[in-house]
Design a protein around this motif. Structure first.
Motif, PDB file in Angstrom:
ATOM      1  N   UNK A 227      -3.266  10.929  -4.511  1.00 42.74           N
ATOM      2  CA  UNK A 227      -2.019  10.770  -3.884  1.00 42.74           C
ATOM      3  C   UNK A 227      -2.032   9.459  -2.919  1.00 42.74           C
ATOM      4  N   UNK A 228      -2.810   8.429  -3.101  1.00 35.43           N
ATOM      5  CA  UNK A 228      -2.937   7.425  -2.074  1.00 35.43           C
ATOM      6  C   UNK A 228      -2.059   6.449  -3.084  1.00 35.43           C
ATOM      7  N   UNK A 229      -1.051   5.621  -2.424  1.00 35.68           N
ATOM      8  CA  UNK A 229      -0.679   4.457  -2.975  1.00 35.68           C
ATOM      9  C   UNK A 229      -1.104   3.548  -3.368  1.00 35.68           C
ATOM     10  N   UNK A 230      -1.111   2.690  -4.578  1.00 35.51           N
ATOM     11  CA  UNK A 230      -1.847   1.490  -5.045  1.00 35.51           C
ATOM     12  C   UNK A 230      -1.245   0.223  -4.153  1.00 35.51           C
ATOM     13  N   UNK A 231      -0.251   0.039  -3.644  1.00 36.20           N
ATOM     14  CA  UNK A 231       0.321  -1.309  -3.073  1.00 36.20           C
ATOM     15  C   UNK A 231       1.238  -0.632  -1.909  1.00 36.20           C
ATOM     16  N   UNK A 232       1.496  -1.686  -1.086  1.00 38.44           N
ATOM     17  CA  UNK A 232       2.623  -1.399   0.148  1.00 38.44           C
ATOM     18  C   UNK A 232       3.906  -1.542  -0.551  1.00 38.44           C
ATOM     19  N   UNK A 233       5.011  -0.659  -0.212  1.00 37.18           N
ATOM     20  CA  UNK A 233       6.233  -1.042  -0.394  1.00 37.18           C
ATOM     21  C   UNK A 233       6.648  -2.449   0.097  1.00 37.18           C
ATOM     22  N   UNK A 234       7.640  -3.481  -0.533  1.00 30.19           N
ATOM     23  CA  UNK A 234       7.962  -4.603  -0.064  1.00 30.19           C
ATOM     24  C   UNK A 234       8.602  -4.360   1.240  1.00 30.19           C
ATOM     25  N   UNK A 235       9.358  -3.392   1.831  1.00 36.12           N
ATOM     26  CA  UNK A 235       9.662  -3.534   3.026  1.00 36.12           C
ATOM     27  C   UNK A 235       8.716  -3.174   4.066  1.00 36.12           C
ATOM     28  N   UNK A 236       7.546  -2.709   3.878  1.00 30.07           N
ATOM     29  CA  UNK A 236       6.413  -2.777   4.769  1.00 30.07           C
ATOM     30  C   UNK A 236       5.820  -4.022   4.756  1.00 30.07           C
ATOM     31  N   UNK A 237       5.542  -4.741   3.827  1.00 32.12           N
ATOM     32  CA  UNK A 237       4.874  -6.022   3.746  1.00 32.12           C
ATOM     33  C   UNK A 237       5.955  -7.132   4.456  1.00 32.12           C
ATOM     34  N   UNK A 238       7.023  -6.785   4.168  1.00 33.74           N
ATOM     35  CA  UNK A 238       7.967  -7.815   4.736  1.00 33.74           C
ATOM     36  C   UNK A 238       7.855  -7.871   6.587  1.00 33.74           C
ATOM     37  N   UNK A 239       7.869  -6.418   6.852  1.00 30.01           N
ATOM     38  CA  UNK A 239       7.730  -6.233   8.384  1.00 30.01           C
ATOM     39  C   UNK A 239       6.520  -6.869   8.969  1.00 30.01           C
ATOM     40  N   UNK A 240       5.441  -6.388   8.025  1.00 31.28           N
ATOM     41  CA  UNK A 240       4.053  -6.927   8.473  1.00 31.28           C
ATOM     42  C   UNK A 240       4.098  -8.503   8.410  1.00 31.28           C
ATOM     43  N   UNK A 241       4.796  -9.187   7.573  1.00 27.13           N
ATOM     44  CA  UNK A 241       4.737 -10.664   7.498  1.00 27.13           C
ATOM     45  C   UNK A 241       5.435 -11.296   8.825  1.00 27.13           C
TER      46      UNK A 241
END
Length: 709
Positions: A227-241
């Motif tokens: 149950x662990x996701x294989x990538x981060x959702x785009x909205x999460x990556x966007x906030x991080x960037x």
């Protein structure tokens, strides 16, 4: 279909009608009175309720003490619980109420419930001498709806055979929903529907993991399975960037500045996320100021943001054999938050003044800014300790000297030292294992651990005693309960067969004798068996807002403060500590208790995923060694076989009982052994045996051995 639907409606009505009697102290009622209490007053509903009452009477659910009036034969015919599936497709419902007995449910009465689901069951009236049995009437919550497996594609349809052994049904996938998967590939499939009366659920392929046997495919399959996701959702990556790396002078002005004080990190050679640093300076009074500086994740990850929601959901980083799946996007975990050398970084710190006997003279908690002077690997720091020379040698040697005192004091107070062997793989460029070695824990590892333990303990103590005032403050603790004495006594009896004595008279005596045992078994063939059994006899450490002590560490107060890049509880601890330092009121206990339980569950799941990746690499390593003979040690016994660990490479496989040909063997669970029924030959946990690698199934991560008798 209509018949099934009607039966289903009656089951639900059965429950509603029973609820009416329970709420009315089981007073006799006629069908009109029951209908009125359910607000079902039309003629058709009344007639259906009369049918339910009459059929329930025939089934032994209701009594008819006077003509036309009914009551429950027994109260509490319904309970909720969790499905525990068996190998034949039936299940036991483990009740939420620990005082209730398990309920057996036959396959045809499971109503499409799957392993781990939370369900409501109707418990049938118990017949003399029979176990509790029942029928699922409602699936309250699915444990999981995504499964990994192998897809089989034909001209007209496709289906997925799930990897999960407890998933008894193949998943039907319309050809339009295969996402381009090829026959025999490993996929992640999500359940979308399970029509009434249908034997198989319907799903859609959410991710094509790749060809079976490829390293990336198998590692991703393990992550997806747990149950662990294989990538981060785009909205999460966007906030991080969007988070800047630069630190403003305004922010620096709010913090204690440690940039001119010697600071360094000590981590594994291949680490990229450095979430703790140590600062050291000798004070004019001859004492030592030691700062434990932790990446200030909560400064960047604010509650309620997409980043925070994702971190909460994951709750932990996952460490597989060949990769780390971080809790936070790489920009934060390896960049903005990581305490890289020669860069200004924001931290949350616990700073201690220690005398030469490692007694704490003063302590301070708050936000800092640091500039790490040096990044040591464990091996580099160990060289400094052993050779007494090198970068910052005098400071590292003093830190090591004080750490030894802290460590000895901890064990004197009753802490337990579990030093099990940690196996690592040497991998080639394709991730294939080409060697196995045992990781050593030396002073450099222990030094860092001792200062992290100090910070964790003192932060918890500070919240629980210094800041609480008249009111108890909500906080996230890391607690570890005392062992179950029955389990511990069983272990003590077993250890005595190897000549080790466990004194169970008091907590301190238990800890003392377990530490003697751990020291005595180090390097011996029985080390792993006895260590793992000792750990199993202990309670499991969990996160909770309910403060109790940490038995294994012998600390009255303990929390996790030191790893917020990779653990969500540490992020919560930082937020709470900051709020309380600022004079805020106690936080919402219910929210933090739910978050703590979630974090504990995800920690367990991450450990299972890590074990699965080790199992896969062990199988992959031994695939090239089928037919080879090795010396091994029995590490586990079950009713279907015994587990054996190869002494040379620590790989574990199973010898199946049905394949031991010299006798018929059965399990003696109490004495951790299997016994031949005719010749009485015994194979016991810890015994040395010779085995041959018989078969390796990479897809199932299974290794089969045969005994060389």
């Amino acid at each position: 279909m209509a018949k099934n639907k009607s039966a289903n409606i009656k089951l639900v009505l059965n429950q509603l009608v029973s609820d009416v009697f329970e709420k009315n102290s089981n007073q006799p009622l006629n069908y009109k009175q029951v209908s009125a209490k359910l607000n079902l007053n039309d003629q058709e509903s009344r007639e259906t309720i009369l049918e339910v009452l009459k059929e329930g009477k025939s089934a032994g659910i209701f009594l008819e003490p006077e003509k036309g009036k009914f009551k429950l034969k027994e109260l509490q015919n319904f309970l909720t619980g969790r499905v525990d599936m068996t190998a034949d497709g039936s299940a036991y419902i483990i009740p939420d109420d620990e005082f209730e007995k398990d309920v057996f449910v036959a396959p045809r009465k499971l109503k499409n419930a799957l392993h781990g689901d939370s369900v409501k069951v109707y418990v049938f009236a118990k017949k003399h001498g029979r176990k509790n049995d029942g029928e699922v009437i409602e699936i309250i919550k699915r444990a999981k709806s995504d499964f990994t497996g192998v897809i089989k594609i034909s001209e007209r349809f496709a289906f997925v055979i799930a990897d999960d052994k407890k998933m008894m049904h193949d998943i039907f996938v319309p050809l339009s929903d295969t996402l381009g998967a090829k026959n025999g590939q490993r996929v992640l499939v999500g359940l979308t529907d399970w029509p009434e009366g249908a034997k198989n659920p319907i799903g859609t392929v959410k991710h094509v993991l790749g060809d079976q046997g490829e390293n990336n495919t198998e590692m991703n399959a393990i992550l997806a399975q747990y149950g662990f996701p294989l990538s981060f959702p785009p909205a999460v990556e966007k906030e991080a960037d969007a988070i800047p790396e630069e630190i403003s002078e305004t922010e620096i002005a709010k913090r204690k500045d440690f940039r001119e004080i010697l600071t360094f990190t000590i981590d594994p050679a291949d680490a990229k996320d450095f979430d703790d640093a140590i600062s050291y300076q000798k004070l004019p009074n001859g004492n030592h100021e030691i700062g434990v500086h932790i990446a200030d994740v909560s400064h960047y990850v604010h509650q309620g943001t997409e980043l925070d929601k994702e971190a909460y959901s994951r709750a932990t980083s996952v460490y597989l054999v060949d990769r780390v799946i971080p809790m936070l996007p790489e920009r934060l975990s390896n960049g903005v938050c990581s305490l890289r050398p020669h860069e200004d970084k924001l931290c949350f710190a616990a700073v201690f003044e220690l005398d030469d006997e490692a007694n704490i003279k003063s302590e301070w908690y708050g936000k800092t800014v640091i500039h790490s002077d040096r990044r040591f690997s464990y091996e580099e720091a160990q060289e400094v300790i052993e050779n007494k020379e090198g970068d910052h040698s005098s400071e590292i040697l003093k830190l090591n000297e004080l750490a030894h005192i802290l460590r000895e004091r901890k064990f004197k107070n009753g802490a337990i030292s579990f030093e099990s062997t940690e196996v690592k793989f040497k991998l080639d460029e394709n991730g294939k294992p080409i060697g196995v070695y045992v990781k050593e824990r030396k002073d450099a590892h222990k030094l860092i651990e001792d200062y992290m333990l100090l910070a964790n303990r003192k932060v918890a103590e500070f919240i629980a005693t210094e800041l609480k005032g008249k009111n108890k403050l909500t906080f996230v603790y890391r607690v570890h309960d005392s062992p179950n004495m029955e389990t511990l006594n069983t272990f003590a009896n077993f250890a005595s067969r190897f000549g080790y004595k466990i004194n169970t008279k008091s907590d301190k005596e238990i800890a003392k004798s377990l530490n003697h045992l751990m020291a005595d078994v180090e390097g011996k063939k029985e080390q792993n068996v006895l260590t793992s059994l000792a750990i199993r006899s202990m309670a499991k450490a969990i996160y909770t807002t309910k403060k109790t002590s940490h038995y294994g560490l012998a600390f009255e107060y303990y929390t996790h403060f030191t790893s917020p890049i990779r653990r969500y509880p540490d992020v919560m601890v930082h937020r709470l500590l900051q709020d309380y330092l600022a004079g805020e009121k106690s936080a919402d206990a219910e929210f933090y208790e739910v978050a703590s339980a979630h974090s504990s569950a995800m920690e367990k799941r991450a450990a299972e995923a890590e074990r699965a990746s080790i199992k896969y690499k062990q199988a992959e390593y031994l695939e090239e060694n089928v037919g080879n003979v090795y010396a091994g040690i029995i590490t586990g016994v079950t009713e279907w076989g015994m587990y054996v660990e190869i002494e040379e490479n620590k790989c574990e496989g199973m010898v199946r009982l049905r394949e031991i040909s010299d006798d018929f063997y059965v399990l003696d669970e109490k004495n951790y052994c299997i016994i031949g029924q005719r010749k009485k030959k015994k194979y016991q946990l810890g015994d040395e045996v010779t085995i041959k690698v018989k078969k390796v199934d990479l897809a199932k991560r299974q290794i089969d051995f045969s005994l060389v008798i």
